[in-house]
Design an enzyme around this catalytic site. Structure first.
Site, PDB file in Angstrom:
ATOM      1  N   ASP A  81      47.562  -9.643  20.800  1.00 25.06           N
ATOM      2  CA  ASP A  81      48.025  -9.252  22.375  1.00 25.06           C
ATOM      3  C   ASP A  81      46.703  -8.848  23.117  1.00 25.06           C
ATOM      4  O   ASP A  81      46.806  -7.540  23.658  1.00 25.06           O
ATOM      5  CB  ASP A  81      49.041  -8.045  22.057  1.00 25.06           C
ATOM      6  CG  ASP A  81      48.503  -6.583  21.223  1.00 25.06           C
ATOM      7  OD1 ASP A  81      49.176  -5.705  21.515  1.00 25.06           O
ATOM      8  OD2 ASP A  81      47.570  -6.932  20.607  1.00 25.06           O
ATOM      9  N   ASN A 107      51.204  -1.056  17.021  1.00 28.40           N
ATOM     10  CA  ASN A 107      51.728  -2.526  16.689  1.00 28.40           C
ATOM     11  C   ASN A 107      53.162  -2.416  15.893  1.00 28.40           C
ATOM     12  O   ASN A 107      53.863  -3.507  16.078  1.00 28.40           O
ATOM     13  CB  ASN A 107      50.580  -3.172  15.865  1.00 28.40           C
ATOM     14  CG  ASN A 107      49.340  -3.591  16.869  1.00 28.40           C
ATOM     15  OD1 ASN A 107      49.750  -3.541  18.173  1.00 28.40           O
ATOM     16  ND2 ASN A 107      48.332  -3.699  16.097  1.00 28.40           N
ATOM     17  N   HIS A 152      39.886  -0.777  16.776  1.00 22.38           N
ATOM     18  CA  HIS A 152      41.050  -1.050  15.663  1.00 22.38           C
ATOM     19  C   HIS A 152      40.870  -2.373  15.151  1.00 22.38           C
ATOM     20  O   HIS A 152      40.610  -2.811  13.870  1.00 22.38           O
ATOM     21  CB  HIS A 152      42.319  -0.995  16.233  1.00 22.38           C
ATOM     22  CG  HIS A 152      42.440   0.607  16.794  1.00 22.38           C
ATOM     23  ND1 HIS A 152      42.692   1.650  15.924  1.00 22.38           N
ATOM     24  CD2 HIS A 152      42.737   1.145  18.215  1.00 22.38           C
ATOM     25  CE1 HIS A 152      43.090   2.597  16.623  1.00 22.38           C
ATOM     26  NE2 HIS A 152      42.997   2.382  17.986  1.00 22.38           N
TER      27      HIS A 152
END
Ligand code: RIB
Ligand code: CA
Length: 308
Positions: A12, A167, A239
């Site tokens: 994303d 997430n 991340h």
């Protein structure tokens, strides 16, 4: 010559997704077969547009497919405070140089799995909606998935709530489907990704490499750090690239196998990734990273791009 590992990138974008894709493209070990967008940091329209622009910038020639517009059951949730209104605020990116695939994400993923001579690794760096939808629609293709190396979750803590990482929280039902699928999983959760810190000195090391991608990545890091600096972070917790590090430099990581279960019902703990060893392990969970080696790897990766 080691055999190339076929991969599907699902994310994303998102600043850290884009840096993960930069690292994947730079790796001689990985063969990017498809890129799929997912609704998370921003709407599916925005993450899809960002995915096309990032692939154009990086020279990723694989087909790009639009993912599902919303989580399996939950209402969409975005993160404009972290990634901006576009989902990838900061440097101007090139217009896409190729049309979107006529296939949507699940159909493209299934096609790649079916046509690959060897099992394919899926690298999700956003909510697990597309991957879960693939597993539900095509259980017969599970043997064609080598590994799912994902960024998501946190055994010891969350970030979007005290219990849940973004997430997983966006689509806990999807995460439960993936973690219960029986497909091998490498989980890079907050336990390791918040140790994958890059500092302003690292941003400048990357910028000094001097090519276009180096400048864009340094700009992405500066934007991404802005949100975290306000929260008191000394550096940017980058991340998503850790899901790629797990494949190309596992020597930089400290991991252990755990049984990871996803809370889908809790009023306060929905989206938590509960890790334990009271049942057979379903994931290799990363807990630590050689931070200096990680920073060196990213500097080396941007150096593989041309001067344009
Ligand atoms: O919690 C961090 C995750 O949420 C990263 O994947 C970031 O891109 C956002 O999607
Ligand atoms: Ca992401």
């Amino acid at each position: 010559m080691n055999k190339l590992r076929p991969v599907i990138l699902d994310g994303d974008p998102g600043h850290d997704d884009a840096i993960a894709w930069m690292l994947a493209k730079a790796s001689p070990m990985l063969d990017i077969r498809a890129v799929t967008s997912v609704c998370g940091n921003q709407t599916i329209e925005k993450t899809t547009c960002n995915a096309q622009r990032v692939c154009t910038l990086l020279g990723i020639r694989a087909p790009v497919a639009m993912g599902k517009p919303a989580p399996l059951l939950a209402r969409p949730m975005n993160a404009p405070s972290v990634h901006g209104q576009s989902g990838l605020d900061g440097p101007v990116l090139p217009e896409p140089n190729a049309p979107l695939s006529p296939l949507r994400s699940v159909a493209l993923m299934a096609k790649v799995l079916r046509e690959s001579e060897t099992p394919v690794t899926i690298v999700p760096t956003g909510p697990l909606t597309n991957v879960a939808a693939l597993l539900l629609a095509h259980p017969e293709l599970k043997p064609k998935i080598e590994t799912i190396s994902l960024m998501g979750g946190g055994i010891t803590h969350g970030n979007w709530t005290p219990a849940a990482e973004f997430n997983i929280l966006v689509d806990p039902e999807a995460a439960k489907t993936v973690f219960e699928s029986g497909v091998p999983i490498i989980m890079s959760g907050l336990d390791v990704t918040e140790r994958a810190l890059l500092f302003p000195a690292d941003f400048e090391r990357i910028r000094r490499v001097g090519n276009r991608v180096a400048h864009v990545v340094a700009d992405w890091l500066e934007f991404f750090y802005g949100f975290h600096r306000e929260l008191g972070y000394a550096g940017a917790p980058v991340h998503d690239p850790v899901a790629v590090v797990s494949l190309v430099r596992p020597d930089l990581l400290t991991s252990r196998p755990l049984c990871v279960e996803i809370e889908t019902r809790g009023e306060y703990c929905r989206g938590a990734t509960v890790g334990h060893d009271r049942a057979p392990a379903n994931a290799l969970v990363n807990f630590d990273i050689d931070r200096g080696g990680f920073a060196d790897l990213l500097v080396e990766a941007v150096g593989t791009y041309g001067e344009e």
